[in-house]
Design a protein around this motif. Sequence first.
Motif, PDB file in Angstrom:
ATOM      1  N   ASN A   1       0.354  -0.918   0.295  1.00  0.00           N
ATOM      2  CA  ASN A   1       0.089  -0.196   0.311  1.00  0.00           C
ATOM      3  C   ASN A   1       0.825   0.639   0.524  1.00  0.00           C
ATOM      4  N   ILE A   2       0.230   2.223  -0.718  1.00  0.00           N
ATOM      5  CA  ILE A   2       1.097   3.416  -0.462  1.00  0.00           C
ATOM      6  C   ILE A   2       0.122   4.829  -0.716  1.00  0.00           C
ATOM      7  N   ALA A   3       0.135   5.606  -0.608  1.00  0.00           N
ATOM      8  CA  ALA A   3      -0.536   6.672  -0.800  1.00  0.00           C
ATOM      9  C   ALA A   3      -0.251   8.076  -0.231  1.00  0.00           C
ATOM     10  N   VAL A   4      -0.928   9.044  -1.494  1.00  0.00           N
ATOM     11  CA  VAL A   4      -0.475  10.500  -0.268  1.00  0.00           C
ATOM     12  C   VAL A   4      -1.534  11.327  -0.571  1.00  0.00           C
ATOM     13  N   ALA A   5      -1.778  11.763   0.505  1.00  0.00           N
ATOM     14  CA  ALA A   5      -2.798  12.829   0.375  1.00  0.00           C
ATOM     15  C   ALA A   5      -3.052  14.203  -0.276  1.00  0.00           C
TER      16      ALA A   5
ATOM     17  N   GLU B   1       7.280   3.289 -12.539  1.00  0.00           N
ATOM     18  CA  GLU B   1       7.550   3.488 -14.227  1.00  0.00           C
ATOM     19  C   GLU B   1       8.799   4.107 -13.872  1.00  0.00           C
ATOM     20  N   LYS B   2       8.822   5.494 -14.219  1.00  0.00           N
ATOM     21  CA  LYS B   2       9.640   6.374 -13.520  1.00  0.00           C
ATOM     22  C   LYS B   2      10.814   6.154 -12.686  1.00  0.00           C
ATOM     23  N   LEU B   3      10.336   5.256 -11.904  1.00  0.00           N
ATOM     24  CA  LEU B   3      11.315   5.046 -10.521  1.00  0.00           C
ATOM     25  C   LEU B   3      12.362   2.950 -10.789  1.00  0.00           C
TER      26      LEU B   3
ATOM     27  N   ARG C   1       0.261  15.560  -3.696  1.00  0.00           N
ATOM     28  CA  ARG C   1       0.417  14.805  -4.609  1.00  0.00           C
ATOM     29  C   ARG C   1       1.071  16.199  -5.278  1.00  0.00           C
ATOM     30  N   ARG C   2       2.590  15.623  -6.176  1.00  0.00           N
ATOM     31  CA  ARG C   2       3.402  15.530  -7.044  1.00  0.00           C
ATOM     32  C   ARG C   2       4.273  16.817  -6.798  1.00  0.00           C
ATOM     33  N   LYS C   3       4.512  16.313  -4.976  1.00  0.00           N
ATOM     34  CA  LYS C   3       5.700  17.014  -4.974  1.00  0.00           C
ATOM     35  C   LYS C   3       6.723  16.064  -4.041  1.00  0.00           C
ATOM     36  N   GLY C   4       6.638  15.135  -4.908  1.00  0.00           N
ATOM     37  CA  GLY C   4       7.840  14.091  -4.888  1.00  0.00           C
ATOM     38  C   GLY C   4       7.608  13.223  -3.702  1.00  0.00           C
ATOM     39  N   ILE C   5       6.159  13.641  -2.523  1.00  0.00           N
ATOM     40  CA  ILE C   5       6.582  12.185  -1.058  1.00  0.00           C
ATOM     41  C   ILE C   5       6.749  10.830  -1.814  1.00  0.00           C
ATOM     42  N   ALA C   6       5.908  10.488  -2.714  1.00  0.00           N
ATOM     43  CA  ALA C   6       5.807   9.185  -3.588  1.00  0.00           C
ATOM     44  C   ALA C   6       7.180   8.368  -3.844  1.00  0.00           C
ATOM     45  N   GLU C   7       7.769   9.662  -3.923  1.00  0.00           N
ATOM     46  CA  GLU C   7       9.655   8.589  -4.525  1.00  0.00           C
ATOM     47  C   GLU C   7       9.977   8.593  -3.714  1.00  0.00           C
ATOM     48  N   LEU C   8      10.047   9.635  -2.889  1.00  0.00           N
ATOM     49  CA  LEU C   8      10.846  10.032  -1.529  1.00  0.00           C
ATOM     50  C   LEU C   8      10.530   8.403  -0.551  1.00  0.00           C
TER      51      LEU C   8
ATOM     52  N   SER D   1      -6.286   0.669 -14.071  1.00  0.00           N
ATOM     53  CA  SER D   1      -6.490   1.952 -14.686  1.00  0.00           C
ATOM     54  C   SER D   1      -5.995   2.925 -14.271  1.00  0.00           C
ATOM     55  N   ASN D   2      -4.724   3.040 -13.060  1.00  0.00           N
ATOM     56  CA  ASN D   2      -4.572   3.646 -11.683  1.00  0.00           C
ATOM     57  C   ASN D   2      -2.948   4.215 -12.653  1.00  0.00           C
ATOM     58  N   LEU D   3      -2.967   5.176 -13.792  1.00  0.00           N
ATOM     59  CA  LEU D   3      -2.124   6.454 -14.953  1.00  0.00           C
ATOM     60  C   LEU D   3      -0.828   6.182 -13.709  1.00  0.00           C
TER      61      LEU D   3
HETATM   62  C1  LIG Z   1       0.099   7.913  -6.832  1.00  0.00           C
HETATM   63  C2  LIG Z   1       0.212   8.418  -5.632  1.00  0.00           C
HETATM   64  C3  LIG Z   1       1.082   7.588  -4.463  1.00  0.00           C
HETATM   65  C4  LIG Z   1       1.529   9.202  -6.090  1.00  0.00           C
HETATM   66  O1  LIG Z   1       2.125  10.392  -5.569  1.00  0.00           O
HETATM   67  P1  LIG Z   1       2.928  11.346  -5.014  1.00  0.00           P
HETATM   68  O2  LIG Z   1       3.401  11.703  -3.981  1.00  0.00           O
HETATM   69  O3  LIG Z   1       1.825  12.806  -6.207  1.00  0.00           O
HETATM   70  O4  LIG Z   1       3.486  11.276  -7.026  1.00  0.00           O
HETATM   71  P2  LIG Z   1       5.112  12.254  -6.311  1.00  0.00           P
HETATM   72  O5  LIG Z   1       5.035  13.654  -6.468  1.00  0.00           O
HETATM   73  O6  LIG Z   1       6.326  11.346  -6.081  1.00  0.00           O
HETATM   74  O7  LIG Z   1       5.224  11.397  -8.516  1.00  0.00           O
HETATM   75  C5  LIG Z   1       6.528  10.989  -8.762  1.00  0.00           C
HETATM   76  C6  LIG Z   1       6.593  10.919 -10.148  1.00  0.00           C
HETATM   77  O8  LIG Z   1       5.252   9.695 -10.579  1.00  0.00           O
HETATM   78  C7  LIG Z   1       4.102  10.567 -11.756  1.00  0.00           C
HETATM   79  N1  LIG Z   1       3.272  10.985 -11.092  1.00  0.00           N
HETATM   80  C8  LIG Z   1       3.077  10.949 -10.117  1.00  0.00           C
HETATM   81  N2  LIG Z   1       1.439  11.256 -10.168  1.00  0.00           N
HETATM   82  C9  LIG Z   1       1.317  11.398 -11.373  1.00  0.00           C
HETATM   83  C10 LIG Z   1       0.216  11.177 -12.163  1.00  0.00           C
HETATM   84  N3  LIG Z   1      -0.846  11.900 -11.672  1.00  0.00           N
HETATM   85  N4  LIG Z   1       0.053  11.771 -13.765  1.00  0.00           N
HETATM   86  C11 LIG Z   1       1.054  11.238 -14.240  1.00  0.00           C
HETATM   87  N5  LIG Z   1       2.447  10.917 -13.595  1.00  0.00           N
HETATM   88  C12 LIG Z   1       1.932  11.086 -12.343  1.00  0.00           C
HETATM   89  C13 LIG Z   1       5.054  11.058 -12.545  1.00  0.00           C
HETATM   90  O9  LIG Z   1       6.309  10.785 -13.394  1.00  0.00           O
HETATM   91  C14 LIG Z   1       5.831  12.395 -11.375  1.00  0.00           C
HETATM   92  O10 LIG Z   1       7.115  12.510 -11.261  1.00  0.00           O
HETATM   93  P3  LIG Z   1       7.045  14.075 -11.844  1.00  0.00           P
HETATM   94  O11 LIG Z   1       6.015  15.347 -10.402  1.00  0.00           O
HETATM   95  O12 LIG Z   1       8.345  14.819 -11.912  1.00  0.00           O
HETATM   96  O13 LIG Z   1       6.776  14.302 -13.324  1.00  0.00           O
HETATM   97  C15 LIG Z   1      -0.951   9.503  -5.808  1.00  0.00           C
HETATM   98  O14 LIG Z   1      -1.017   9.848  -7.113  1.00  0.00           O
HETATM   99  C16 LIG Z   1      -1.990   8.686  -4.466  1.00  0.00           C
HETATM  100  O15 LIG Z   1      -1.443   8.805  -3.542  1.00  0.00           O
HETATM  101  N6  LIG Z   1      -2.824   8.628  -5.247  1.00  0.00           N
HETATM  102  C17 LIG Z   1      -4.157   7.225  -4.769  1.00  0.00           C
HETATM  103  C18 LIG Z   1      -3.357   6.460  -4.586  1.00  0.00           C
HETATM  104  C19 LIG Z   1      -2.573   5.185  -5.574  1.00  0.00           C
HETATM  105  O16 LIG Z   1      -2.808   4.755  -6.564  1.00  0.00           O
HETATM  106  N7  LIG Z   1      -1.909   4.274  -4.713  1.00  0.00           N
HETATM  107  C20 LIG Z   1      -0.935   3.255  -5.508  1.00  0.00           C
HETATM  108  C21 LIG Z   1      -1.256   2.373  -5.120  1.00  0.00           C
HETATM  109  S1  LIG Z   1      -0.886   0.954  -6.230  1.00  0.00           S
END
Ligand SMILES: CC(C)(COP(=O)(O)OP(=O)(O)OC[C@H]1O[C@@H](n2cnc3c(N)ncnc32)[C@H](O)[C@@H]1OP(=O)(O)O)[C@@H](O)C(=O)NCCC(=O)NCCS
Length: 150
Positions: free
Chosen positions: A74-78, A122-124, A82-89, A113-115
């Motif tokens: 499981n992984i999620a960000v508020a 894929e980025k990682l 989002r789009r601040k690099g927290i999931a990447e971290l 469907s979770n693009l």
């Molecule tokens: C998926 C999720 C965890 C990403 O968290 P995040 O902190 O926003 O991700 P980051 O900011 O670290 O993004 C890193 C890279 O992921 C990709 N990415 C993240 N969100 C994206 C979006 N909405 N659309 C396209 N690419 C995306 C990009 O390549 C991004 O790099 P960039 O910002 O330099 O382009 C977040 O959208 C989330 O919590 N979603 C709901 C829960 C979920 O789906 N969890 C995964 C279950 S498998």
Amino acid sequence: MKIDLVPFDLRYADAIADIEKDSFSDPWSKEAFISSVTSPFTDITVALFYEGSVPTVCGYSVTVSLPPECEILNIAVARDQRRKGIAELLIQDIAERASKNGCDTLMLEVRISNLAARALYEKLGFEAVGIRKAYYRYPIEDAILMDKRL
Ligand SMILES: CC(C)(COP(=O)(O)OP(=O)(O)OC[C@H]1O[C@@H](n2cnc3c(N)ncnc32)[C@H](O)[C@@H]1OP(=O)(O)O)[C@@H](O)C(=O)NCCC(=O)NCCS
């Protein structure tokens, strides 16, 4: 924004459950998070940011580590963080800890469907290695199985 990654603590459980509910159509309950950390193989890492000295939960990851594999359960960000690099971290931290624990592969499942999540993985450097038919419920959907060699 400075993000701290810390181990799960009960005081974060409500905030985690709120993010989970807002993020998934079939969310884990607060109790599921709490009981998952009773397993010696499971870790929950919590991402915090600070407003003054008050910590706010902005994300989390759950992993199960059974060397040579570590699975991201499981992984999620508020939504508003989002789009601040927290999931990447969070994933970089998972990879470092998994390596130290003797794992050579990270694996996970993701809804087709979770693009956003697929783009993240894929980025990682994760690669699609299989499909699990009708793996998810609410709604029923196939999972893509992905892994990354460490
Ligand atoms: C998926 C999720 C965890 C990403 O968290 P995040 O902190 O926003 O991700 P980051 O900011 O670290 O993004 C890193 C890279 O992921 C990709 N990415 C993240 N969100 C994206 C979006 N909405 N659309 C396209 N690419 C995306 C990009 O390549 C991004 O790099 P960039 O910002 O330099 O382009 C977040 O959208 C989330 O919590 N979603 C709901 C829960 C979920 O789906 N969890 C995964 C279950 S498998």
